[in-house]
Design a protein around this motif. Structure first.
Motif, mmCIF file in Angstrom:
data_model
loop_
_atom_site.group_PDB
_atom_site.id
_atom_site.type_symbol
_atom_site.label_atom_id
_atom_site.label_comp_id
_atom_site.label_asym_id
_atom_site.label_seq_id
_atom_site.Cartn_x
_atom_site.Cartn_y
_atom_site.Cartn_z
ATOM 1 N N LEU A 1 30.626 47.974 49.539
ATOM 2 C CA LEU A 1 30.523 47.638 48.113
ATOM 3 C C LEU A 1 30.290 46.143 47.928
ATOM 4 O O LEU A 1 29.399 45.728 47.178
ATOM 5 C CB LEU A 1 31.800 48.082 47.383
ATOM 6 N N LEU A 2 31.062 45.325 48.625
ATOM 7 C CA LEU A 2 30.899 43.868 48.525
ATOM 8 C C LEU A 2 29.504 43.444 48.998
ATOM 9 O O LEU A 2 28.879 42.570 48.393
ATOM 10 C CB LEU A 2 31.980 43.152 49.332
ATOM 11 N N GLU A 3 29.013 44.064 50.053
ATOM 12 C CA GLU A 3 27.671 43.750 50.566
ATOM 13 C C GLU A 3 26.609 44.057 49.518
ATOM 14 O O GLU A 3 25.690 43.264 49.298
ATOM 15 C CB GLU A 3 27.396 44.536 51.849
ATOM 16 N N GLU B 1 23.203 49.750 51.174
ATOM 17 C CA GLU B 1 22.769 51.053 50.640
ATOM 18 C C GLU B 1 23.967 51.968 50.396
ATOM 19 O O GLU B 1 24.036 52.640 49.371
ATOM 20 C CB GLU B 1 21.758 51.722 51.569
ATOM 21 N N ILE B 2 24.896 51.991 51.327
ATOM 22 C CA ILE B 2 26.118 52.786 51.130
ATOM 23 C C ILE B 2 26.926 52.168 49.987
ATOM 24 O O ILE B 2 27.471 52.874 49.143
ATOM 25 C CB ILE B 2 26.941 52.858 52.431
ATOM 26 N N GLY B 3 26.967 50.833 49.936
ATOM 27 C CA GLY B 3 27.671 50.133 48.863
ATOM 28 C C GLY B 3 27.111 50.455 47.494
ATOM 29 O O GLY B 3 27.861 50.562 46.512
ATOM 30 N N LYS B 4 25.798 50.635 47.411
ATOM 31 C CA LYS B 4 25.160 50.983 46.137
ATOM 32 C C LYS B 4 25.661 52.345 45.658
ATOM 33 O O LYS B 4 25.950 52.531 44.476
ATOM 34 C CB LYS B 4 23.644 50.997 46.299
ATOM 35 N N LYS C 1 29.393 55.389 41.973
ATOM 36 C CA LYS C 1 30.517 56.317 41.781
ATOM 37 C C LYS C 1 31.751 55.650 41.176
ATOM 38 O O LYS C 1 32.449 56.259 40.369
ATOM 39 C CB LYS C 1 30.908 56.950 43.116
ATOM 40 N N LYS C 2 32.030 54.412 41.565
ATOM 41 C CA LYS C 2 33.309 53.787 41.211
ATOM 42 C C LYS C 2 33.226 52.688 40.147
ATOM 43 O O LYS C 2 34.218 52.409 39.484
ATOM 44 C CB LYS C 2 33.960 53.176 42.458
#
Length: 159
Positions: free
Chosen positions: A150-152, A29-32, A37-38
């Motif tokens: 991000l990878l997750e 969820e944080i990775g999403k 953003k990036k």
């Protein structure tokens, strides 16, 4: 546009400082959010983002390969994603990735996703660069934990 070139490729031993990321637990969820953003300006995962670069949902999502591709985007660029510059007869330069070629015209997609079709009779030159549209250095703008998140997210989307 990107100013990267294959000359910016990192020597393999420079990856050693990022190896710890491969063993970190990530939060998808944080990775999403990090992806939005990036990365989403050029990449698409599931329904998030824009398909300028490869759709990351369909790529081989092994964590180590993804990490190498992020850190060194010029290491292994598929020909359809090579950066090109077309110079027209009136001196205008248009840069991006080629999306379609016919006997009469060439279509090129820029880094905003806009596609422009140029008649071959209006083209003075086409130069294909040996690098990706993706800029070098993304990893310098995210922490190790953010990279693991991000990878997750990318890995989970492909499963």
């Amino acid at each position: 546009t990107s100013s990267c070139s294959s000359a910016n490729a990192l020597p393999f031993n420079d990856f050693s400082k990022y190896l710890a990321v491969l063993n970190m637990e990530g939060d998808a969820e944080i990775g999403k959010d990090i992806f939005r953003k990036k990365c989403s300006i050029c990449h698409k995962v599931d329904t998030v983002g824009t398909a300028i670069g490869p759709n990351l949902t369909t790529l081989d999502s092994r964590r180590a390969k993804l990490l190498v591709d992020i850190i060194d985007p010029n290491r292994d660029v598929s020909p359809e994603y090579l950066y090109n510059t077309i110079t027209t007869n009136d001196g205008e330069s248009v840069s991006g990735i080629l999306t379609k070629e016919t006997s009469n015209s060439i279509s090129i997609k820029d880094n905003t996703g806009d596609i422009r079709t140029i008649l071959r009779s209006n083209i003075e030159s086409i130069k294909t660069m040996e690098y990706s549209l993706m800029p070098v250095g993304l990893e310098t703008h995210v922490s190790g934990k953010d990279m693991a998140d991000l990878l997750e997210f990318i890995e989970r989307s492909g499963s």
